[in-house]
Structures are given as C-alpha cells and as structure tokens.
Design a protein around this motif. Structure first.
Motif, PDB file in Angstrom:
ATOM      1  N   GLU A   5       0.845  -1.271   0.078  1.00  0.00           N
ATOM      2  CA  GLU A   5       0.211  -0.025  -0.142  1.00  0.00           C
ATOM      3  C   GLU A   5       0.805   1.319   0.131  1.00  0.00           C
ATOM      4  O   GLU A   5       0.378   2.173  -0.543  1.00  0.00           O
ATOM      5  N   LEU A   6       2.102   1.166   0.249  1.00  0.00           N
ATOM      6  CA  LEU A   6       2.986   2.403   0.298  1.00  0.00           C
ATOM      7  C   LEU A   6       3.605   2.588  -1.051  1.00  0.00           C
ATOM      8  O   LEU A   6       3.965   3.634  -1.105  1.00  0.00           O
ATOM      9  N   ILE A   7       3.639   1.592  -1.975  1.00  0.00           N
ATOM     10  CA  ILE A   7       4.083   1.829  -3.216  1.00  0.00           C
ATOM     11  C   ILE A   7       3.101   2.367  -4.326  1.00  0.00           C
ATOM     12  O   ILE A   7       2.098   1.761  -4.565  1.00  0.00           O
ATOM     13  N   LYS A   8       3.575   3.561  -4.666  1.00  0.00           N
ATOM     14  CA  LYS A   8       2.831   4.244  -5.814  1.00  0.00           C
ATOM     15  C   LYS A   8       3.314   4.167  -7.185  1.00  0.00           C
ATOM     16  O   LYS A   8       4.631   4.260  -7.090  1.00  0.00           O
ATOM     17  N   GLY A   9       2.683   3.762  -7.962  1.00  0.00           N
ATOM     18  CA  GLY A   9       3.094   3.624  -9.284  1.00  0.00           C
ATOM     19  C   GLY A   9       4.107   2.176  -9.496  1.00  0.00           C
ATOM     20  O   GLY A   9       3.464   1.355  -8.746  1.00  0.00           O
ATOM     21  N   ARG A  10       5.296   2.380 -10.147  1.00  0.00           N
ATOM     22  CA  ARG A  10       6.059   1.329 -10.213  1.00  0.00           C
ATOM     23  C   ARG A  10       5.525  -0.065 -10.613  1.00  0.00           C
ATOM     24  O   ARG A  10       5.842  -1.262 -10.224  1.00  0.00           O
ATOM     25  N   LYS A  11       4.394   0.097 -11.465  1.00  0.00           N
ATOM     26  CA  LYS A  11       3.579  -1.029 -12.146  1.00  0.00           C
ATOM     27  C   LYS A  11       4.701  -2.074 -12.771  1.00  0.00           C
ATOM     28  O   LYS A  11       4.624  -3.347 -12.425  1.00  0.00           O
ATOM     29  N   ARG A  12       5.384  -1.956 -13.638  1.00  0.00           N
ATOM     30  CA  ARG A  12       6.655  -2.928 -14.102  1.00  0.00           C
ATOM     31  C   ARG A  12       7.293  -3.324 -13.013  1.00  0.00           C
ATOM     32  O   ARG A  12       7.548  -4.737 -12.859  1.00  0.00           O
ATOM     33  N   LEU A 140       1.473  10.897  -8.586  1.00  0.00           N
ATOM     34  CA  LEU A 140       0.583  10.519  -7.579  1.00  0.00           C
ATOM     35  C   LEU A 140       1.134  11.067  -6.191  1.00  0.00           C
ATOM     36  O   LEU A 140       0.601  10.611  -5.241  1.00  0.00           O
ATOM     37  N   PHE A 141       2.346  11.633  -6.163  1.00  0.00           N
ATOM     38  CA  PHE A 141       2.896  12.416  -5.152  1.00  0.00           C
ATOM     39  C   PHE A 141       2.672  13.746  -4.985  1.00  0.00           C
ATOM     40  O   PHE A 141       2.506  14.297  -3.749  1.00  0.00           O
ATOM     41  N   THR A 142       2.520  14.394  -6.084  1.00  0.00           N
ATOM     42  CA  THR A 142       2.042  16.136  -6.204  1.00  0.00           C
ATOM     43  C   THR A 142       1.683  16.264  -7.354  1.00  0.00           C
ATOM     44  O   THR A 142       1.806  15.788  -8.450  1.00  0.00           O
ATOM     45  N   ASP A 143       0.891  17.261  -7.279  1.00  0.00           N
ATOM     46  CA  ASP A 143       0.616  18.039  -8.564  1.00  0.00           C
ATOM     47  C   ASP A 143       0.919  19.450  -8.494  1.00  0.00           C
ATOM     48  O   ASP A 143       0.448  20.088  -9.563  1.00  0.00           O
ATOM     49  N   ASP A 144       2.076  19.711  -7.994  1.00  0.00           N
ATOM     50  CA  ASP A 144       2.846  21.026  -7.984  1.00  0.00           C
ATOM     51  C   ASP A 144       3.569  21.003  -9.142  1.00  0.00           C
ATOM     52  O   ASP A 144       4.664  20.383  -9.242  1.00  0.00           O
ATOM     53  N   GLU A 145       3.231  21.805 -10.348  1.00  0.00           N
ATOM     54  CA  GLU A 145       3.950  21.632 -11.500  1.00  0.00           C
ATOM     55  C   GLU A 145       5.503  22.289 -11.534  1.00  0.00           C
ATOM     56  O   GLU A 145       6.235  21.840 -12.146  1.00  0.00           O
ATOM     57  N   GLN A 146       5.693  23.112 -10.270  1.00  0.00           N
ATOM     58  CA  GLN A 146       7.040  23.439 -10.259  1.00  0.00           C
ATOM     59  C   GLN A 146       7.863  22.385  -9.654  1.00  0.00           C
ATOM     60  O   GLN A 146       9.000  22.128 -10.138  1.00  0.00           O
ATOM     61  N   VAL A 147       7.367  21.597  -8.674  1.00  0.00           N
ATOM     62  CA  VAL A 147       8.078  20.662  -8.356  1.00  0.00           C
ATOM     63  C   VAL A 147       8.279  19.255  -9.435  1.00  0.00           C
ATOM     64  O   VAL A 147       9.282  18.633  -9.361  1.00  0.00           O
ATOM     65  N   LEU A 148       7.185  19.223 -10.144  1.00  0.00           N
ATOM     66  CA  LEU A 148       7.238  18.308 -11.250  1.00  0.00           C
ATOM     67  C   LEU A 148       8.165  18.680 -12.351  1.00  0.00           C
ATOM     68  O   LEU A 148       8.648  17.757 -12.922  1.00  0.00           O
ATOM     69  N   SER A 149       8.644  19.915 -12.546  1.00  0.00           N
ATOM     70  CA  SER A 149       9.306  20.188 -13.552  1.00  0.00           C
ATOM     71  C   SER A 149      10.911  19.614 -13.149  1.00  0.00           C
ATOM     72  O   SER A 149      11.853  19.553 -14.032  1.00  0.00           O
ATOM     73  N   TYR A 150      11.094  19.373 -11.881  1.00  0.00           N
ATOM     74  CA  TYR A 150      12.703  18.962 -11.607  1.00  0.00           C
ATOM     75  C   TYR A 150      12.806  17.641 -10.955  1.00  0.00           C
ATOM     76  O   TYR A 150      13.716  17.007 -10.628  1.00  0.00           O
ATOM     77  N   ALA A 151      11.572  17.213 -10.342  1.00  0.00           N
ATOM     78  CA  ALA A 151      11.564  15.974  -9.519  1.00  0.00           C
ATOM     79  C   ALA A 151      11.889  14.815 -10.550  1.00  0.00           C
ATOM     80  O   ALA A 151      11.086  14.735 -11.585  1.00  0.00           O
ATOM     81  N   LYS A 152      12.510  13.716  -9.907  1.00  0.00           N
ATOM     82  CA  LYS A 152      13.067  12.440 -10.748  1.00  0.00           C
ATOM     83  C   LYS A 152      12.481  11.376  -9.876  1.00  0.00           C
ATOM     84  O   LYS A 152      12.103  10.260 -10.454  1.00  0.00           O
ATOM     85  N   THR A 153      12.295  11.533  -8.543  1.00  0.00           N
ATOM     86  CA  THR A 153      11.879  10.476  -7.506  1.00  0.00           C
ATOM     87  C   THR A 153      11.021  10.865  -6.666  1.00  0.00           C
ATOM     88  O   THR A 153      10.729  12.157  -6.472  1.00  0.00           O
ATOM     89  N   PRO A 154      10.191   9.988  -5.794  1.00  0.00           N
ATOM     90  CA  PRO A 154       9.215  10.824  -4.676  1.00  0.00           C
ATOM     91  C   PRO A 154      10.058  11.439  -3.678  1.00  0.00           C
ATOM     92  O   PRO A 154       9.690  12.312  -3.071  1.00  0.00           O
ATOM     93  N   ALA A 155      11.362  11.093  -3.514  1.00  0.00           N
ATOM     94  CA  ALA A 155      12.310  11.717  -2.630  1.00  0.00           C
ATOM     95  C   ALA A 155      12.456  13.282  -3.066  1.00  0.00           C
ATOM     96  O   ALA A 155      12.463  14.028  -2.005  1.00  0.00           O
ATOM     97  N   ASP A 156      12.611  13.647  -4.179  1.00  0.00           N
ATOM     98  CA  ASP A 156      12.453  14.983  -4.521  1.00  0.00           C
ATOM     99  C   ASP A 156      11.250  15.562  -4.085  1.00  0.00           C
ATOM    100  O   ASP A 156      11.456  16.651  -3.767  1.00  0.00           O
ATOM    101  N   VAL A 157      10.190  15.032  -4.299  1.00  0.00           N
ATOM    102  CA  VAL A 157       8.856  15.660  -3.892  1.00  0.00           C
ATOM    103  C   VAL A 157       8.875  15.596  -2.275  1.00  0.00           C
ATOM    104  O   VAL A 157       8.701  16.778  -1.810  1.00  0.00           O
TER     105      VAL A 157
END
Length: 172
Positions: A5-12, A140-157
């Motif tokens: 339940e803690l894992i978001k995304g990562r389908k593959r 799945l972790f944020t809808d903040d477009e500024q964060v999404l512009s540089y985030a590569k992982t949930p840790a970045d969020v």
C-alpha cells in the motif's frame, strides 16, 4: 497496512517482483537514490513471508549476517544498502552467498552504480533495474507543477516538502 500500500506507481517493478517464484540468494536492486529500492525489497520480503532486516555496510555486520543466514529457523531477507560503497572485502564476503546459498535466507543489496560492482558478483547475482519514475507516476505524489519540473523521484517531492509527504490535491 502492508508494504504494498506504500508503493505508488512502479507497475513494471511490481510485475517483476510479484512474478518471482522465490527470492534468489543474492539480488541487486539498481536505480537512482530515492527511487524506492529498499521499499521494493521490503515488499519482496513481505510477499514471500521473510523477515526484513537492514544490515549496515560494516564488514563485521555483513559477516555476522552471512553467518546467521545459515542458522536462522525463520526466513530472513537481509538488505544491505549502497552496495557500491562497500569495501572490496565486504563485497567478496557476499560471494559466499552465491557459492553456498543458505536455505532460509537471502540478501538484497541496493546500488546507484552497477558499474562499480565487480563482474564476479554481477555474474552471480539476480539484477533488477528500478526504472526511472515517469511524470505520471510522480503526479501520484504531487500536482505542484514547479516540483514536477525537476523531480525525478518521490524523494525529490518529499525534499520539497521538508520530508513530509503532502500528497496530491486529489488526496485532500
């Protein structure tokens, strides 16, 4: 709540992990820092009813875990982070696991740099490459477009929110 339940995304990644009939004696999870490698290792342990145990990179602690792995009664998954930072002696100690696998235990290591791991270990380990997060997965972790512009992982969020998962606005 289970680890799944803690894992978001990562389908593959989940398909790979859930498709393993058993856990190999030595598995290497490779991928970027903050990409969920240890969480995926915990989930693998949960799937196969293994106790999940973190082991520090200290050679004496690694040798102790290896020795214990041959005598434990209940299944244990030992997780050693940052394989590429281990001493060559610690890396070589893990070769014993591939040559004489314990019956009730296995080892997972994480790494950001497969190229820094000796070929003798790579050739004997089961390697799972944790693919980069897509923008859709990061949403799945944020809808903040500024964060999404540089985030590569949930840790970045999480870093943006001072280590606190703020969630997507749809979660509120």
């Amino acid at each position: 709540m289970g680890v799944r339940e803690l894992i978001k995304g990562r389908k593959r990644m989940l398909e790979i992990i859930e498709g393993l009939p058993s856990i190999p004696p030595l598995t290497i999870f490779a991928g970027v820092r903050g990409g969920g490698k240890k969480l995926l290792a915990q989930y693998l342990a949960e799937l196969h009813n293994y106790t999940f145990t973190m082991v520090d990179r200290d050679i004496d602690l690694i040798r102790e875990a290896i020795n214990n792995s041959y005598t434990v009664k209940e299944p244990v998954l030992y997780c050693i982070p940052d394989f590429e930072k281990l001493s060559i002696n610690a890396m070589n100690a893990l070769l014993k696991i591939t040559e004489e696998p314990p019956n009730n235990s296995c080892f997972i290591t994480t790494t950001e740099a497969l190229s820094m791991i000796p070929a003798t270990i790579l050739s004997r380990a089961y390697i799972i490459i944790n693919e980069p997060y897509s923008k859709e997965e990061l949403r799945l972790f944020t809808d903040d477009e500024q964060v999404l512009s540089y985030a590569k992982t949930p840790a970045d969020v999480l870093d943006k929110n001072n280590g606190i998962y703020m969630g997507n606005s749809q979660d509120k």
